[in-house]
Design an enzyme around this catalytic site. Structure first.
Site, mmCIF file in Angstrom:
data_model
loop_
_atom_site.group_PDB
_atom_site.id
_atom_site.type_symbol
_atom_site.label_atom_id
_atom_site.label_comp_id
_atom_site.label_asym_id
_atom_site.label_seq_id
_atom_site.Cartn_x
_atom_site.Cartn_y
_atom_site.Cartn_z
ATOM 1 N N GLU A 272 16.539 -10.157 3.770
ATOM 2 C CA GLU A 272 15.571 -10.359 4.908
ATOM 3 C C GLU A 272 15.815 -11.835 5.323
ATOM 4 O O GLU A 272 14.746 -12.463 5.424
ATOM 5 C CB GLU A 272 14.171 -10.247 4.424
ATOM 6 N N ASP A 351 10.991 0.747 -0.401
ATOM 7 C CA ASP A 351 10.315 -0.433 -0.350
ATOM 8 C C ASP A 351 8.508 -0.095 -0.391
ATOM 9 O O ASP A 351 7.943 -0.037 0.565
ATOM 10 C CB ASP A 351 10.449 -1.238 1.128
ATOM 11 N N GLU A 379 0.212 -3.323 0.923
ATOM 12 C CA GLU A 379 0.907 -3.464 2.177
ATOM 13 C C GLU A 379 0.893 -1.903 2.880
ATOM 14 O O GLU A 379 0.777 -1.662 4.053
ATOM 15 C CB GLU A 379 2.165 -3.873 2.112
HETATM 16 O O1 GCW Z 1 7.774 -5.077 1.720
HETATM 17 C C1 GCW Z 1 8.741 -5.933 2.302
HETATM 18 C C2 GCW Z 1 7.468 -6.904 3.013
HETATM 19 C C3 GCW Z 1 7.947 -8.249 3.055
HETATM 20 C C4 GCW Z 1 8.216 -8.582 1.714
HETATM 21 C C5 GCW Z 1 9.365 -8.073 1.208
HETATM 22 C C6 GCW Z 1 9.885 -8.426 -0.049
HETATM 23 C C7 GCW Z 1 7.894 -11.022 0.843
HETATM 24 O O2 GCW Z 1 7.476 -6.177 4.100
HETATM 25 O O3 GCW Z 1 6.896 -9.220 3.609
HETATM 26 O O4 GCW Z 1 8.744 -10.160 1.712
HETATM 27 O O5 GCW Z 1 9.228 -6.529 1.092
HETATM 28 O O6 GCW Z 1 9.483 -7.569 -1.092
HETATM 29 O O7 GCW Z 1 10.489 -9.249 -0.372
#
Ligand code: GCW
Length: 662
Positions: A272, A351, A379
């Site tokens: 990311e 995720d 989240e």
């Molecule tokens: O779930 C995703 C999140 C990001 C996060 C990423 C991660 C810190 O939307 O905000 O970044 O995972 O775990 O690195």
């Protein structure tokens, strides 16, 4: 050592009342050192309130907490028993003394009732860690705390560490009482200011470490892989470059000169947008080993995250599968990581969704120390506006047996690397926004310590401590258990169905948006069309992801007949008329669960309302939970309506019960 006391902050699971049993007894603490002093201070503090007495060796006592380092007890272990009117905790090290003390607190009066056989307690794994996704500077999009739903950070505010860190001490105390012993204090997305915690802002980290140390918690730091360039002025961050290795070695030496018990680094690399070894044509083992080598002389560890995937995927390309990514990147590297490099793997291949299969990486790297990563911050599970007790999810994952019933469980694999989670704490007066979300933080620590604990029993512990002294404890306990026991499954029912995931609003990830991610580069698709829904991840006709599992799961998931229904759409694309184990079709299941889930949310609110006015919980806490429940009920209704309407419009199949769909 003073016991932190906070005005205007809820005491979570350590209210004064929780210490009544210990505080009204005569207690002997035998042992020296920082943590032994903490236990002494805790005992004195409780006695000052409840009339008991800390006594010296030789005097009569009801409780003896003794450090006896020789023998077969590890540093964190203790043996607790009761005989001849005396409760004893014999600890292998100072940490064991502290954990033994909190075990006595947890037991309350029961610790001083009947005789109990001596039972040995020891954590399942040495490192039980919380990662904070806290930023120092308020990030323009992500704010002070990335994916934080409980206000600002308890460490940082508007660009600096808080000057008064009493709250950090109180946090350490709560964590010690749940079993956590490590905390990473900054976001894994390490922006420019936060990168400097490693060098010129190390003093702030040291100040936080000083507050957590008396509770046996080590501080870890998320670092930016490109630090040698960004902070050191070097032309490269290539992990095999001698200058780069030297820079990390010297920088790490300075860290340990400032914080001798520093835990180590956490790294999100090539993920990311974060920099990583790929830029130099190097592997993630090269990257992790670079930091592991810098940390090794000081006894530190690097947590290297396996969350590496292509976030610039082309949605038109059906051959790329994000679920495959972590295994494809890391499994070939098994055996190439140093012993102090821990590969930190999210529990699922995608995720942190409400339902995912267990990540195949966990079974694929027997020669690597693996830590399993959970997300306490909600989240994707209601953002601390919805009641969603995650103990059952984590317990299911930890108990999953990747090689089938005869083989080890995920918890056994994690013994060597530890258990990690993203914290849900902020500077909110209830710590976690939703007061009932405190239970998730507590449960994480307890399950990391003892993965075999039953989530309902953990909830009972949490209720007993948090609401200690309540006028009708049994009634409150029953109500909370009814509200919380099944809340994860309720959340699953009214959100994305059958393991498909990600039907959320892009960006903030709250609320329904079925196609929100469908045509984006993020790799999170459901492929619903007029005929059916789900992702074909089979070997026979799909992305081949099922092949990343060992048997029996590679076969179970591959087979449309054997694949567990709750994961059906994760592994298969099926017609709406596909019949599930309970005899309903997929589309009817979507309607049924969405109606049921929204009704369950409404029922949860009713249960809480029945507590109104009878004084079982404080009025402000009552009101905070009530306000959140209103939002949960509203949001669950929105989920129900959007999901049902979407699938009615796509499929044209009416609800068998003729309920209102828009
Ligand atoms: O779930 C995703 C999140 C990001 C996060 C990423 C991660 C810190 O939307 O905000 O970044 O995972 O775990 O690195």
């Amino acid at each position: 050592m003073t016991i932190p006391e906070l005005n205007d902050v809820h005491p979570a699971w350590l209210p004064p009342e929780a210490f009544r049993a210990v505080g009204s007894r005569r207690t002997l603490v035998a042992g020296d050192g920082t943590l032994a002093e903490t236990v002494r201070a805790e005992v004195a503090h409780a006695c000052a309130r409840y009339g008991g007495e800390p006594v010296a060796s030789g005097a009569a006592h009801d409780l003896a907490l003794t450090l006896s380092p020789d023998g077969d007890l590890g540093d964190e272990d203790f043996v607790l028993g009761r005989r001849d009117g005396v409760t004893t905790v014999r600890a292998g090290g100072q940490a064991g003394l502290l954990y033994g003390f909190f075990e006595v607190v947890r037991l309350g009066e029961a610790a001083f009732a009947a005789d109990r056989a001596a039972v040995r307690h020891r954590p399942a794994t040495r490192r039980r860690m919380l990662d904070h996704w806290d930023n120092i500077d308020v990030h323009p999009v992500m704010g002070q705390v990335e994916r934080g739903y409980a206000g600002g950070s308890i460490f940082w505010r508007d660009g600096v560490a808080h000057d008064d860190l009493t709250r950090v001490r109180a946090y350490g105390r709560l964590l010690a009482a749940s079993g956590v012993n490590a905390v990473a204090v900054n976001n894994v997305n390490v922006h420019a200011t936060e990168a400097r915690l490693l060098t010129d802002r190390l003093g702030e980290v040291a100040a936080i470490a000083a507050e957590l140390r008396p509770y046996g918690i080590r501080v870890h730091l998320s670092v930016n892989f490109a630090s040698p360039v960004a902070l050191g002025g070097l032309p490269t961050a290539d992990p095999l470059d001698a200058g780069v290795r030297e820079w990390w070695a010297r920088t790490t030496e300075r860290v340990y000169a400032t914080i001798p018990d520093f835990g180590g680094y956490v790294v999100k690399a090539d993920s990311e947008g974060q920099p990583g070894p790929f830029a130099y044509g190097r592997s993630h083992a090269d990257g992790a080993n670079l930091l592991a080598d810098a940390l090794a002389p000081h006894g530190g560890v690097v947590h290297w995250r396996a969350f590496v995937y292509d976030h610039r995927q082309d949605w038109r390309d059906r051959s790329t599968d994000r679920a495959r990514a972590a295994y494809d990147h890391f499994a070939p590297l098994d055996g190439r990581f140093r012993d102090n490099a821990i590969l930190q793997v999210k529990y699922g291949p995608m995720d942190f969704q409400v339902r995912e299969p267990v990540s195949p990486v966990i079974a694929a790297m027997p020669a690597t120390r693996l830590a399993v990563e959970f997300q306490v911050t909600q989240e994707y599970t209601g953002q601390q506006r919805h009641v969603c007790y995650l103990g059952p999810l984590w317990s299911e994952v930890l108990g999953f047996r990747p090689w089938g019933e005869a083989g080890p469980a995920v918890a056994d694999v994690a013994v060597r690397g530890g258990v990690v989670a993203v914290s849900n704490v902020g500077d909110d007066p209830y710590w976690t926004g939703h007061p009932l979300a405190q239970a998730n933080l507590y449960a994480f620590g307890r399950l990391a310590w003892a993965p075999g604990l039953e989530p309902g029993a953990v909830l009972d512990e949490w209720i007993g401590l948090t609401f200690a002294g309540c006028a009708d404890p049994e009634r409150l306990r029953r109500t909370l258990r009814e509200m919380m026991d099944g809340s994860w499954r309720t959340y699953e029912r009214y959100t994305a169905p059958l393991g498909v995931g990600f039907m959320v609003r892009p960006g903030h990830h709250y609320g329904p948006d079925v196609d929100g991610y469908e045509y984006t580069p993020w790799g999170t698709y459901h492929f619903a069309d007029r005929d059916g829904v789900g992702v074909d991840r089979t070997r026979s006709s799909g992305t081949g992801f099922t092949g990343q599992y060992p048997e029996p799961w590679s076969e179970v998931y591959e087979s449309l007949d054997d694949c567990p229904d709750e994961l059906l759409l994760f592994f298969h694309h099926v017609p709406y008329g596909h019949v599930l184990g309970d005899g309903t079709t997929v589309v009817q299941h979507i309607y049924d669960t969405h109606f049921a889930g929204a009704e369950e949310a409404a029922r949860t609110r009713l249960l809480w309302e029945k507590l109104a006015g009878d004084g079982l919980v404080a009025p402000d806490l009552y009101a905070r939970v009530r306000e959140r429940l209103d939002e949960q009920v509203r949001s669950a209704g929105e989920w129900r309506d959007q999901l049902n309407t979407y699938f009615l419009r796509k499929s044209g199949v009416p609800d068998a019960h003729g309920r209102p769909i828009h």
